[in-house]
Design an enzyme around this catalytic site. Structure first.
Site, short mmCIF file in Angstrom:
data_model
loop_
_atom_site.label_atom_id
_atom_site.label_comp_id
_atom_site.label_asym_id
_atom_site.label_seq_id
_atom_site.Cartn_x
_atom_site.Cartn_y
_atom_site.Cartn_z
N HIS A 100 0.85 -1.20 0.00
CA HIS A 100 0.00 0.00 0.00
C HIS A 100 0.87 1.24 0.00
O HIS A 100 2.09 1.15 0.16
CB HIS A 100 -0.92 0.02 1.23
N HIS B 142 -5.88 -2.25 4.67
CA HIS B 142 -5.93 -1.05 3.83
C HIS B 142 -5.16 -1.31 2.55
O HIS B 142 -4.18 -2.05 2.53
CB HIS B 142 -5.43 0.22 4.54
N HIS C 13 4.59 7.30 2.61
CA HIS C 13 5.40 6.08 2.52
C HIS C 13 4.83 5.07 1.53
O HIS C 13 3.65 5.13 1.17
CB HIS C 13 5.58 5.41 3.89
N HIS D 10 0.87 -1.08 14.71
CA HIS D 10 -0.13 -0.03 14.56
C HIS D 10 -1.41 -0.38 15.32
O HIS D 10 -1.83 -1.55 15.30
CB HIS D 10 -0.54 0.13 13.09
N TYR E 189 9.13 1.61 10.14
CA TYR E 189 9.30 2.67 9.16
C TYR E 189 10.77 3.01 9.04
O TYR E 189 11.46 3.17 10.05
CB TYR E 189 8.55 3.94 9.56
N GLU F 128 8.09 1.25 4.45
CA GLU F 128 7.60 0.47 5.58
C GLU F 128 7.71 -1.01 5.25
O GLU F 128 7.50 -1.40 4.09
CB GLU F 128 6.13 0.81 5.86
FE LIG Z 1 1.66 1.80 5.98
#
Ligand SMILES: [Fe+2]
Length: 310
Positions: free
Chosen positions: A155, A202, A217, A249, A258, A268
């Site tokens: 992503h 996501h 990112h 997260h 990161y 990431e």
């Molecule tokens: Fe991410």
């Protein structure tokens, strides 16, 4: 398989300050495979378990950031349908003929309210993941899985203004779902949105920021949280600049580190997280829990995470 329409992020074009340093980073350290150089010097990469020809394009430029990103859609009929929907929504759409981008079918391109260039395409040549399609086994040849063991481009997170408008477009026109959002506890305004077109927690995310078109990112999926820690060992061994992590997260529940490429673009490595289905209620975090939403082990928000973009 019921996933049709928009499938996944299929390409991100990243600007780097020095191509050779970027090739060592993305090739040797992240472990992507360089599949092509073009006449203008761009370098094309795929992660080992991707079948399409490439997913990351590096271009040497005088400033870092992202030129464009592209999602792959199921087939050309989907592309035709989405082009009409996007035009009807009021966006200007540019048609890019087959072959303009290497190994790629025709594309459509439009600008999001936050200033990012987005493309859709239905075809890219598939070159496989190093294993046969019949009786593939479970492991490619020695050396195919290497570096940080990135399995796929997962992503991107993009920063810019008008993320509520961008989010509405993804929901209403591209048929994404809102997976999670971070809202201002006082005003209710969306500060970040996390959007799904597949089973991933996501497929793309947006974070509110004044300047348009900024890049937060790009993320690579790893098979396990153990691999996230092993990626951290590689960052330490090669003195790769780390932003945050390893941690988890709150949003998406994925494990993460990161870090930065040599040009300052944030990368990431990501693993885990829940499975999204379209009937999953969307989750809301507010700014009273900002630290927990971002980094759920120590619950501390990081200034660099919110302030550093390219
Ligand atoms: Fe991410």
């Amino acid at each position: 398989m019921a996933i049709r329409g928009v499938l996944r992020i299929g390409e991100v074009a990243v600007r780097v300050l020095e191509l050779e340093a970027a090739r060592r980073h993305y090739g040797d350290h992240v472990g992507l495979h360089e599949v092509m150089r073009d006449a203008d010097g761009r370098a094309y990469y795929k992660a080992w378990d991707e079948h399409d020809h490439h997913s990351v394009v590096l271009r040497e430029a005088d400033r870092p950031g992202m030129d464009y990103f592209a999602f792959k859609v199921f087939d050309d009929a989907t592309l035709v349908e989405l082009e009409q929907r996007i035009r009807d929504y009021g966006f200007a759409v540019e048609r890019i003929p087959k072959g303009h981008y290497p190994r790629s079918g025709r594309r459509i391109q439009f600008e999001l309210p936050g200033g990012h260039l987005m493309q859709l395409y239905a075809h890219k040549d598939q070159i496989g993941n190093g294993m046969q399609l019949r009786n593939p086994g479970t492991l490619p040849d020695e050396g195919v899985i290497r570096g940080m063991r990135a399995t796929r481009l997962d992503h991107v997170l993009l920063a810019g203004p008008r993320i509520a408008d961008t989010t509405r477009f993804f929901l209403d026109v591209l048929n994404f779902d809102l997976g999670e959002e971070l809202v201002d506890n006082d005003t209710g305004a969306q500060l970040a949105t996390f959007l799904c077109c597949s089973n991933k927690p996501h497929d793309i995310a947006f974070i509110l920021r004044e300047e348009p078109g900024r890049f937060h990112h790009l993320s690579f999926y790893l098979d396990s949280i153990e691999d996230v820690y092993r990626a951290g060992d590689i960052m330490g061994k090669h003195n790769i600049s780390v932003d945050v992590g390893p941690t988890r997260h709150g949003i998406t529940r994925g494990a993460t580190i990161y870090f930065y490429d040599p040009s300052g673009n944030r990368n990431e490595v990501f693993s885990g997280g829940y499975i999204h289905y379209p009937d999953r209620p969307h989750l809301t975090w507010d700014t009273t829990q900002l630290g927990h939403a971002a980094f759920a082990i120590d619950n501390q928000p990081r200034q660099s995470f919110f302030n550093v973009v390219t």
